[in-house]
Design an enzyme around this catalytic site. Structure first.
Site, PDB file in Angstrom:
ATOM      1  N   ASP A 266       3.293  -0.217  12.115  1.00  0.00           N
ATOM      2  CA  ASP A 266       2.127  -0.993  11.670  1.00  0.00           C
ATOM      3  C   ASP A 266       2.294  -2.476  11.990  1.00  0.00           C
ATOM      4  O   ASP A 266       1.401  -3.117  12.536  1.00  0.00           O
ATOM      5  CB  ASP A 266       1.888  -0.804  10.170  1.00  0.00           C
ATOM      6  CG  ASP A 266       1.252   0.547   9.858  1.00  0.00           C
ATOM      7  OD1 ASP A 266       0.743   1.195  10.792  1.00  0.00           O
ATOM      8  OD2 ASP A 266       1.275   0.961   8.691  1.00  0.00           O
TER       9      ASP A 266
ATOM     10  N   LYS B 131       0.837  -1.203   0.000  1.00  0.00           N
ATOM     11  CA  LYS B 131       0.000   0.000   0.000  1.00  0.00           C
ATOM     12  C   LYS B 131       0.868   1.247   0.000  1.00  0.00           C
ATOM     13  O   LYS B 131       0.620   2.206  -0.737  1.00  0.00           O
ATOM     14  CB  LYS B 131      -0.932   0.013   1.215  1.00  0.00           C
ATOM     15  CG  LYS B 131      -1.826   1.258   1.274  1.00  0.00           C
ATOM     16  CD  LYS B 131      -2.593   1.392   2.575  1.00  0.00           C
ATOM     17  CE  LYS B 131      -1.708   1.835   3.716  1.00  0.00           C
ATOM     18  NZ  LYS B 131      -2.459   2.304   4.898  1.00  0.00           N
ATOM     19  N   SER B 132       1.899   1.256   0.854  1.00  0.00           N
ATOM     20  CA  SER B 132       2.752   2.436   0.983  1.00  0.00           C
ATOM     21  C   SER B 132       3.413   2.792  -0.340  1.00  0.00           C
ATOM     22  O   SER B 132       3.467   3.959  -0.727  1.00  0.00           O
ATOM     23  CB  SER B 132       3.836   2.187   2.040  1.00  0.00           C
ATOM     24  OG  SER B 132       3.256   1.937   3.295  1.00  0.00           O
TER      25      SER B 132
ATOM     26  N   ASN C 234     -10.917   6.463   3.933  1.00  0.00           N
ATOM     27  CA  ASN C 234     -10.103   6.538   5.154  1.00  0.00           C
ATOM     28  C   ASN C 234      -8.644   6.286   4.805  1.00  0.00           C
ATOM     29  O   ASN C 234      -7.892   5.700   5.584  1.00  0.00           O
ATOM     30  CB  ASN C 234     -10.594   5.514   6.179  1.00  0.00           C
ATOM     31  CG  ASN C 234     -10.098   5.821   7.588  1.00  0.00           C
ATOM     32  OD1 ASN C 234      -9.572   6.902   7.860  1.00  0.00           O
ATOM     33  ND2 ASN C 234     -10.246   4.877   8.500  1.00  0.00           N
TER      34      ASN C 234
ATOM     35  N   ARG D 274       2.275   5.985  -3.260  1.00  0.00           N
ATOM     36  CA  ARG D 274       3.367   6.904  -3.601  1.00  0.00           C
ATOM     37  C   ARG D 274       3.650   6.869  -5.099  1.00  0.00           C
ATOM     38  O   ARG D 274       3.785   7.917  -5.752  1.00  0.00           O
ATOM     39  CB  ARG D 274       4.627   6.533  -2.808  1.00  0.00           C
ATOM     40  CG  ARG D 274       4.608   6.951  -1.341  1.00  0.00           C
ATOM     41  CD  ARG D 274       5.736   6.266  -0.587  1.00  0.00           C
ATOM     42  NE  ARG D 274       5.916   6.726   0.783  1.00  0.00           N
ATOM     43  CZ  ARG D 274       5.173   6.334   1.821  1.00  0.00           C
ATOM     44  NH1 ARG D 274       4.157   5.499   1.616  1.00  0.00           N
ATOM     45  NH2 ARG D 274       5.419   6.780   3.046  1.00  0.00           N
TER      46      ARG D 274
ATOM     47  N   HIS E 198      -8.654  -2.456   9.105  1.00  0.00           N
ATOM     48  CA  HIS E 198      -8.178  -3.662   8.440  1.00  0.00           C
ATOM     49  C   HIS E 198      -7.142  -4.426   9.259  1.00  0.00           C
ATOM     50  O   HIS E 198      -7.162  -5.657   9.322  1.00  0.00           O
ATOM     51  CB  HIS E 198      -7.589  -3.289   7.073  1.00  0.00           C
ATOM     52  CG  HIS E 198      -6.488  -2.264   7.117  1.00  0.00           C
ATOM     53  ND1 HIS E 198      -5.309  -2.400   6.431  1.00  0.00           N
ATOM     54  CD2 HIS E 198      -6.380  -1.072   7.775  1.00  0.00           C
ATOM     55  CE1 HIS E 198      -4.543  -1.355   6.644  1.00  0.00           C
ATOM     56  NE2 HIS E 198      -5.164  -0.532   7.455  1.00  0.00           N
ATOM     57  N   ARG E 199      -6.235  -3.708   9.913  1.00  0.00           N
ATOM     58  CA  ARG E 199      -5.159  -4.396  10.642  1.00  0.00           C
ATOM     59  C   ARG E 199      -5.679  -5.089  11.900  1.00  0.00           C
ATOM     60  O   ARG E 199      -5.141  -6.128  12.298  1.00  0.00           O
ATOM     61  CB  ARG E 199      -4.020  -3.433  10.957  1.00  0.00           C
ATOM     62  CG  ARG E 199      -3.380  -2.869   9.705  1.00  0.00           C
ATOM     63  CD  ARG E 199      -1.940  -2.486   9.861  1.00  0.00           C
ATOM     64  NE  ARG E 199      -1.470  -1.796   8.667  1.00  0.00           N
ATOM     65  CZ  ARG E 199      -1.138  -2.383   7.524  1.00  0.00           C
ATOM     66  NH1 ARG E 199      -1.225  -3.703   7.403  1.00  0.00           N
ATOM     67  NH2 ARG E 199      -0.731  -1.675   6.497  1.00  0.00           N
TER      68      ARG E 199
ATOM     69  N   SER F   8       2.728  11.980  12.602  1.00  0.00           N
ATOM     70  CA  SER F   8       2.583  11.045  11.477  1.00  0.00           C
ATOM     71  C   SER F   8       3.651  11.335  10.446  1.00  0.00           C
ATOM     72  O   SER F   8       3.824  12.483  10.030  1.00  0.00           O
ATOM     73  CB  SER F   8       1.201  11.178  10.833  1.00  0.00           C
ATOM     74  OG  SER F   8       1.126  10.390   9.649  1.00  0.00           O
TER      75      SER F   8
ATOM     76  N   GLU G 137      -6.453   4.322  11.792  1.00  0.00           N
ATOM     77  CA  GLU G 137      -7.844   4.067  11.399  1.00  0.00           C
ATOM     78  C   GLU G 137      -8.775   4.012  12.597  1.00  0.00           C
ATOM     79  O   GLU G 137      -9.965   4.307  12.496  1.00  0.00           O
ATOM     80  CB  GLU G 137      -7.921   2.760  10.606  1.00  0.00           C
ATOM     81  CG  GLU G 137      -7.453   2.857   9.165  1.00  0.00           C
ATOM     82  CD  GLU G 137      -5.941   2.844   8.986  1.00  0.00           C
ATOM     83  OE1 GLU G 137      -5.497   2.700   7.849  1.00  0.00           O
ATOM     84  OE2 GLU G 137      -5.191   3.007   9.978  1.00  0.00           O
TER      85      GLU G 137
ATOM     86  N   GLN H 248       3.375  10.619   7.494  1.00  0.00           N
ATOM     87  CA  GLN H 248       2.684  10.941   6.246  1.00  0.00           C
ATOM     88  C   GLN H 248       2.694  12.440   5.958  1.00  0.00           C
ATOM     89  O   GLN H 248       2.599  12.848   4.791  1.00  0.00           O
ATOM     90  CB  GLN H 248       1.248  10.416   6.284  1.00  0.00           C
ATOM     91  CG  GLN H 248       1.162   8.900   6.214  1.00  0.00           C
ATOM     92  CD  GLN H 248      -0.256   8.381   6.376  1.00  0.00           C
ATOM     93  OE1 GLN H 248      -1.209   9.148   6.500  1.00  0.00           O
ATOM     94  NE2 GLN H 248      -0.402   7.065   6.381  1.00  0.00           N
TER      95      GLN H 248
ATOM     96  N   LYS I 155      -9.538  -2.602   2.645  1.00  0.00           N
ATOM     97  CA  LYS I 155      -8.700  -1.403   2.612  1.00  0.00           C
ATOM     98  C   LYS I 155      -7.332  -1.714   2.016  1.00  0.00           C
ATOM     99  O   LYS I 155      -6.784  -0.903   1.264  1.00  0.00           O
ATOM    100  CB  LYS I 155      -8.562  -0.826   4.022  1.00  0.00           C
ATOM    101  CG  LYS I 155      -7.731   0.451   4.122  1.00  0.00           C
ATOM    102  CD  LYS I 155      -7.737   0.973   5.549  1.00  0.00           C
ATOM    103  CE  LYS I 155      -6.746   2.109   5.728  1.00  0.00           C
ATOM    104  NZ  LYS I 155      -7.123   3.323   5.017  1.00  0.00           N
TER     105      LYS I 155
ATOM    106  N   ASP J 200      -7.922   1.653  -0.599  1.00  0.00           N
ATOM    107  CA  ASP J 200      -7.039   2.824  -0.524  1.00  0.00           C
ATOM    108  C   ASP J 200      -6.465   3.207  -1.882  1.00  0.00           C
ATOM    109  O   ASP J 200      -6.321   4.395  -2.186  1.00  0.00           O
ATOM    110  CB  ASP J 200      -5.893   2.558   0.465  1.00  0.00           C
ATOM    111  CG  ASP J 200      -6.301   2.830   1.906  1.00  0.00           C
ATOM    112  OD1 ASP J 200      -7.525   2.836   2.185  1.00  0.00           O
ATOM    113  OD2 ASP J 200      -5.410   3.038   2.754  1.00  0.00           O
TER     114      ASP J 200
END
Length: 436
Positions: free
Chosen positions: A321, A22-23, A98, A27, A396-397, A174, A349, A176, A422, A49
């Site tokens: 994570d 995902k990461s 989200n 990107r 999700h996690r 974060s 989340e 992000q 997600k 996502d």
């Protein structure tokens, strides 16, 4: 409410081909969109996502074409036709679900694209802080209004004005925020400096960002982890083709399954050559006594020779994570496990520290939680409580981590299992394939 009953299992073994990271996926999509030229993206993650990111890029004028597979159906390969700078569409309303990676990076890119944009998401996204990023962008001349609570989405973005060329961002909320700035600042075409205030959490995620920028032709000057310089001459250029490696955070569930359920379980798609920091989750399992082997593009885990894992005290700054999976692995360890420096869990989340504590108690663990730590003691004689009903908090996690409880020989019910869409829509099917 939808639910999924998972049967008890006592063993785990097999091989899992991981979905795309995902990461990296989000990107790569943004950088390909802003670049000059067309980029062929292979093995993109197909999830909620990435879908909201793709929809947003289409709305902003980016060419997005999904490729067909040999059978004529949709593949996970895309062709992204870059716009060579700022987005050409100057008025748009974007719904970003989200997806923190999409929301934070698009906030920065839209703020520097000389248009009028509204960015919003689901209710939980509107509870996730964005004030540090907005403040950092405003110092550079961005004009951003909050449409709801100060410091949180939704946002209204107006064309920026010329302002200073230095900004700052707190490092402990974060990563992000810094990622969004680094990816968007080449749009300014001015020498720009970012100073990080305090300790930068999740450094490996910034490492991913810098590696992806490099693939698209932009080299960032770095002063340790406290200062970053984006040169005025920075321009994104398509690398032509790019392959998305497997998701290292998703690898953690299967590696833990191998460590808990005997194994071996091998994951393919990440390994020694990965740019993702979460591959170091394997090191944490090794500290707990698991047998770990690693190749350039695979990792394999098996249970300790004595069968039981060992409790650990671990600073999880480097694997925020994947550390969630360690919290569940702690149920199968001798002694009390303490995971520290996980304050970022509280603004994900869901409030993951509170959520994890609540759900682990349901299966019999004794749990202590603090502002930035969680401490887990397995139940007496390691007998987990059967038939627990696990709440997932639209996270999700939480769902994927807590599926591992079944490896203690107890069935569980997972509420709202579709939250895994997600990042890993096929998770429960793949998990069932290794759980014996």
């Amino acid at each position: 409410m939808d639910f999924l009953d998972l049967p008890a299992s006592g063993e785990a073994r097999g091989t899992v081909r991981l979905p795309g990271s995902k990461s990296i996926s989000n990107r790569v999509l943004l950088l390909a969109a802003l670049a000059q030229g067309t980029t062929s993206v292979s093995a993109l993650l197909d999830s909620d996502d990435t879908r909201v990111m793709l929809d947003a890029l289409r709305a902003l004028g980016v060419g997005v074409a999904r490729q067909k597979n040999s059978a004529g159906g949709d593949s996970d390969d895309y062709e992204i036709t870059g716009v060579g700078g700022a987005f050409p569409v100057k008025q748009a309303e974007l719904f970003l679900g989200n997806a923190g990676t999409a929301f934070r990076s698009l906030t920065a890119a839209c703020a520097l694209s000389s248009g009028e944009y509204v960015l919003k998401g689901v209710a939980r996204m509107h509870e996730r802080p964005i004030g540090d990023l907005v403040d950092a962008l405003r110092r550079l001349g961005a004009r951003i209004d909050y449409l709801g609570q100060e410091g949180f989405p939704p946002l209204k973005i107006h064309p920026a004005e010329i302002a200073g060329d230095t900004t700052e961002v707190r490092g402990n909320v974060s990563s992000q925020f810094l990622t969004g700035l680094l990816m968007a600042l080449p749009l300014r075409q001015r020498n720009t400096t970012i100073e990080v205030v305090g300790e930068l959490i999740s450094k490996p995620y910034i490492g991913i960002t810098l590696a992806m920028l490099r693939r698209f032709g932009v080299e960032i000057a770095r002063n340790g982890w406290q200062g970053f310089g984006v040169p005025a001459a920075a321009r994104y250029q398509s690398p032509g083709e790019i392959w998305v490696e497997g998701d290292a955070s998703s690898a953690s569930y299967f590696l833990a399954a191998g460590a808990i359920g005997g194994g071996p379980v091998r994951v393919e798609g990440v390994g020694r050559d990965s740019v993702q920091g979460d591959v170091r989750f394997a090191d944490a399992l090794a500290l707990m006594g698991a047998g770990i082997e690693m190749g350039p593009n695979w990792i394999e885990a098996r249970a300790p020779q004595g069968g039981r894992l060992k409790a650990i005290d671990l600073d999880c700054t480097h694997i925020p994570d994947a550390a969630m999976t360690l919290a569940v692995a702690a149920l199968f360890a001798d002694g009390t496990t303490t995971l520290t420096n996980i304050a970022s869990w509280r603004v994900k989340e869901t409030d993951r520290i509170a959520a994890m504590a609540a759900e682990l108690r349901k299966v019999g663990a004794t749990v202590e939680e603090g502002a930035d730590f969680i401490r887990i003691t397995p139940p007496h004689a390691s007998r987990l409580t059967p038939h627990a009903v696990i709440d997932t908090y639209d996270d999700h996690r939480m769902a994927m981590c807590l599926s591992l409880v079944t490896l203690g020989g107890v069935p569980v019910r997972i509420n709202d299992p579709a939250c895994v869409n997600k990042t890993f829509p096929e998770y429960f099917r793949v998990f069932a394939g290794i759980a014996q």
